[in-house]
Design a protein around this motif. Structure first.
Motif, PDB file in Angstrom:
ATOM      1  N   GLN A   1      -3.754  -4.208  -9.035  1.00 43.23           N
ATOM      2  CA  GLN A   1      -5.168  -3.848  -9.130  1.00 43.23           C
ATOM      3  C   GLN A   1      -5.508  -2.611  -8.303  1.00 43.23           C
ATOM      4  N   GLY A   2      -4.508  -2.087  -7.554  1.00 40.73           N
ATOM      5  CA  GLY A   2      -4.723  -0.875  -6.784  1.00 40.73           C
ATOM      6  C   GLY A   2      -5.191  -1.082  -5.361  1.00 40.73           C
ATOM      7  N   LEU A   3      -5.126  -2.317  -4.861  1.00 45.60           N
ATOM      8  CA  LEU A   3      -5.595  -2.591  -3.506  1.00 45.60           C
ATOM      9  C   LEU A   3      -4.581  -2.113  -2.469  1.00 45.60           C
ATOM     10  N   THR A   4      -5.080  -1.695  -1.325  1.00 49.53           N
ATOM     11  CA  THR A   4      -4.225  -1.295  -0.214  1.00 49.53           C
ATOM     12  C   THR A   4      -3.734  -2.540   0.526  1.00 49.53           C
ATOM     13  N   ASN A   5      -2.767  -2.336   1.451  1.00 49.56           N
ATOM     14  CA  ASN A   5      -2.265  -3.467   2.242  1.00 49.56           C
ATOM     15  C   ASN A   5      -3.393  -4.130   3.032  1.00 49.56           C
ATOM     16  N   ALA A   6      -4.276  -3.310   3.586  1.00 44.11           N
ATOM     17  CA  ALA A   6      -5.396  -3.854   4.364  1.00 44.11           C
ATOM     18  C   ALA A   6      -6.326  -4.686   3.482  1.00 44.11           C
ATOM     19  N   GLN A   7      -6.603  -4.204   2.297  1.00 45.50           N
ATOM     20  CA  GLN A   7      -7.491  -4.934   1.375  1.00 45.50           C
ATOM     21  C   GLN A   7      -6.838  -6.230   0.902  1.00 45.50           C
ATOM     22  N   ILE A   8      -5.523  -6.188   0.650  1.00 42.74           N
ATOM     23  CA  ILE A   8      -4.801  -7.393   0.227  1.00 42.74           C
ATOM     24  C   ILE A   8      -4.833  -8.427   1.340  1.00 42.74           C
ATOM     25  N   GLY A   9      -4.585  -7.979   2.573  1.00 48.43           N
ATOM     26  CA  GLY A   9      -4.616  -8.886   3.713  1.00 48.43           C
ATOM     27  C   GLY A   9      -5.966  -9.542   3.880  1.00 48.43           C
ATOM     28  N   GLU A  10      -7.028  -8.762   3.665  1.00 51.03           N
ATOM     29  CA  GLU A  10      -8.383  -9.307   3.787  1.00 51.03           C
ATOM     30  C   GLU A  10      -8.651 -10.356   2.723  1.00 51.03           C
ATOM     31  N   LYS A  11      -8.218 -10.099   1.494  1.00 49.63           N
ATOM     32  CA  LYS A  11      -8.444 -11.049   0.400  1.00 49.63           C
ATOM     33  C   LYS A  11      -7.661 -12.338   0.589  1.00 49.63           C
ATOM     34  N   LEU A  12      -6.439 -12.230   1.117  1.00 49.48           N
ATOM     35  CA  LEU A  12      -5.556 -13.389   1.244  1.00 49.48           C
ATOM     36  C   LEU A  12      -5.587 -14.017   2.637  1.00 49.48           C
ATOM     37  N   TRP A  13      -6.410 -13.476   3.504  1.00 46.32           N
ATOM     38  CA  TRP A  13      -6.546 -14.000   4.869  1.00 46.32           C
ATOM     39  C   TRP A  13      -5.213 -13.947   5.623  1.00 46.32           C
ATOM     40  N   ILE A  14      -4.517 -12.836   5.501  1.00 49.92           N
ATOM     41  CA  ILE A  14      -3.294 -12.605   6.251  1.00 49.92           C
ATOM     42  C   ILE A  14      -3.362 -11.213   6.860  1.00 49.92           C
ATOM     43  N   THR A  15      -2.484 -10.924   7.810  1.00 51.90           N
ATOM     44  CA  THR A  15      -2.532  -9.628   8.469  1.00 51.90           C
ATOM     45  C   THR A  15      -1.955  -8.533   7.575  1.00 51.90           C
ATOM     46  N   GLN A  16      -2.327  -7.303   7.891  1.00 48.33           N
ATOM     47  CA  GLN A  16      -1.796  -6.162   7.147  1.00 48.33           C
ATOM     48  C   GLN A  16      -0.283  -6.082   7.303  1.00 48.33           C
ATOM     49  N   ASN A  17       0.234  -6.418   8.497  1.00 48.85           N
ATOM     50  CA  ASN A  17       1.678  -6.401   8.712  1.00 48.85           C
ATOM     51  C   ASN A  17       2.380  -7.458   7.863  1.00 48.85           C
ATOM     52  N   SER A  18       1.730  -8.618   7.677  1.00 52.52           N
ATOM     53  CA  SER A  18       2.313  -9.662   6.834  1.00 52.52           C
ATOM     54  C   SER A  18       2.452  -9.179   5.392  1.00 52.52           C
ATOM     55  N   VAL A  19       1.459  -8.450   4.938  1.00 55.03           N
ATOM     56  CA  VAL A  19       1.520  -7.886   3.584  1.00 55.03           C
ATOM     57  C   VAL A  19       2.672  -6.888   3.500  1.00 55.03           C
ATOM     58  N   LYS A  20       2.802  -6.063   4.524  1.00 57.09           N
ATOM     59  CA  LYS A  20       3.860  -5.047   4.544  1.00 57.09           C
ATOM     60  C   LYS A  20       5.236  -5.697   4.501  1.00 57.09           C
ATOM     61  N   GLN A  21       5.438  -6.733   5.304  1.00 57.09           N
ATOM     62  CA  GLN A  21       6.729  -7.416   5.333  1.00 57.09           C
ATOM     63  C   GLN A  21       6.997  -8.135   4.009  1.00 57.09           C
ATOM     64  N   ALA A  22       5.952  -8.710   3.428  1.00 55.43           N
ATOM     65  CA  ALA A  22       6.107  -9.390   2.141  1.00 55.43           C
ATOM     66  C   ALA A  22       6.530  -8.400   1.060  1.00 55.43           C
ATOM     67  N   LEU A  23       5.936  -7.226   1.063  1.00 53.34           N
ATOM     68  CA  LEU A  23       6.286  -6.208   0.063  1.00 53.34           C
ATOM     69  C   LEU A  23       7.742  -5.760   0.213  1.00 53.34           C
ATOM     70  N   LYS A  24       8.230  -5.672   1.459  1.00 46.22           N
ATOM     71  CA  LYS A  24       9.631  -5.316   1.668  1.00 46.22           C
ATOM     72  C   LYS A  24      10.556  -6.354   1.035  1.00 46.22           C
ATOM     73  N   ARG A  25      10.221  -7.635   1.240  1.00 44.23           N
ATOM     74  CA  ARG A  25      11.030  -8.709   0.639  1.00 44.23           C
ATOM     75  C   ARG A  25      10.964  -8.638  -0.881  1.00 44.23           C
ATOM     76  N   MET A  26       9.786  -8.382  -1.396  1.00 45.68           N
ATOM     77  CA  MET A  26       9.599  -8.322  -2.844  1.00 45.68           C
ATOM     78  C   MET A  26      10.374  -7.153  -3.444  1.00 45.68           C
ATOM     79  N   PHE A  27      10.375  -6.018  -2.778  1.00 43.85           N
ATOM     80  CA  PHE A  27      11.135  -4.861  -3.255  1.00 43.85           C
ATOM     81  C   PHE A  27      12.622  -5.193  -3.334  1.00 43.85           C
ATOM     82  N   ARG A  28      13.133  -5.888  -2.287  1.00 43.84           N
ATOM     83  CA  ARG A  28      14.551  -6.248  -2.270  1.00 43.84           C
ATOM     84  C   ARG A  28      14.885  -7.201  -3.419  1.00 43.84           C
TER      85      ARG A  28
END
Length: 224
Positions: free
Chosen positions: A177-204
């Protein structure tokens, strides 16, 4: 006590899985039809002692004209629709099965189970009105079962083809949907760093190196 089939139909519409379909509705169906015994038998399952307690597994399905009628025609029947009064006892001697009515549960063009009702000795036989209501009930049960199984199959297929967890799929949807890591974290009630780490796992997992590649690959998986 339900005084209208609409109440039972609404209860069917509100169940979320097959277990609820088989257990949660039995009291309402029993009360509406004035029966002492009620149960759903699914052909693709093993009979268990619990099922014997809950209802009437197949209502003496073996070698009886009521069962054969339902299997052959995929239509509901009771014993007095097919037999002369009293003849049913030649097939079933149980006093708690003095009168029986069985109906089909169909899915994908085939018979997948039966809904079974029985009345004790000394009770009234089923009549034409009971049969008409029972036919409508079987239609609703069949439609609900088909919906539940289609939903279950869709979830299973999604889990089979995608290596991502349900939470990761949520993140991927928000990325799409085009959301940034910060916006995703806000929607899912998780930290921006958690989103970043999750994306790394997903890329792998997906063998990609960019957000756009991930979205494109997930779209390809979903359409296949």
């Amino acid at each position: 006590m339900p005084n209208s089939l609409y109440v039972v139909f609404q209860a069917i519409a509100n169940v979320n899985n097959e277990q609820q379909l088989r257990l949660a509705l039995m009291d309402q169906i029993r009360e509406y039809f004035g029966v002492q015994h009620c149960g759903i038998y699914l052909i693709d399952e093993q009979l268990t002692e619990e099922m014997n307690v809950q209802g009437i597994p197949s209502v003496c399905m073996e070698n009886n004209p009521v069962g054969r009628y339902v299997v052959e025609r995929h239509a509901p029947a009771h014993e007095q629709l097919l037999l002369s009064p009293g003849d049913w006892k030649h097939f079933c001697s149980r006093q708690d099965h003095e009168h029986v009515m069985t109906g089909p549960i169909v899915c994908d063009g085939g018979l997948v189970g039966t809904l079974n009702l029985a009345r004790d000795e000394g009770t009234d036989a089923f009549n034409a009105d009971d049969l008409a209501d029972f036919s409508a009930l079987c239609l609703h049960l069949s439609a609900k079962l088909a919906t539940l199984r289609a939903k279950k199959a869709k979830i299973s297929n999604s889990q089979l083809v995608s290596p991502l967890t349900p939470r990761e799929l949520e993140i991927a949807e928000l990325v799409a949907q085009g959301l940034t890591n910060a916006q995703i974290g806000e929607k899912l009630w998780i930290t921006q760093n958690s989103v970043k780490q999750a994306l790394k796992r997903m890329f792998r997992k997906l063998g990609v190196s960019a957000r756009s590649e991930m979205v494109a690959k997930l779209h390809l998986i979903s359409v296949n």
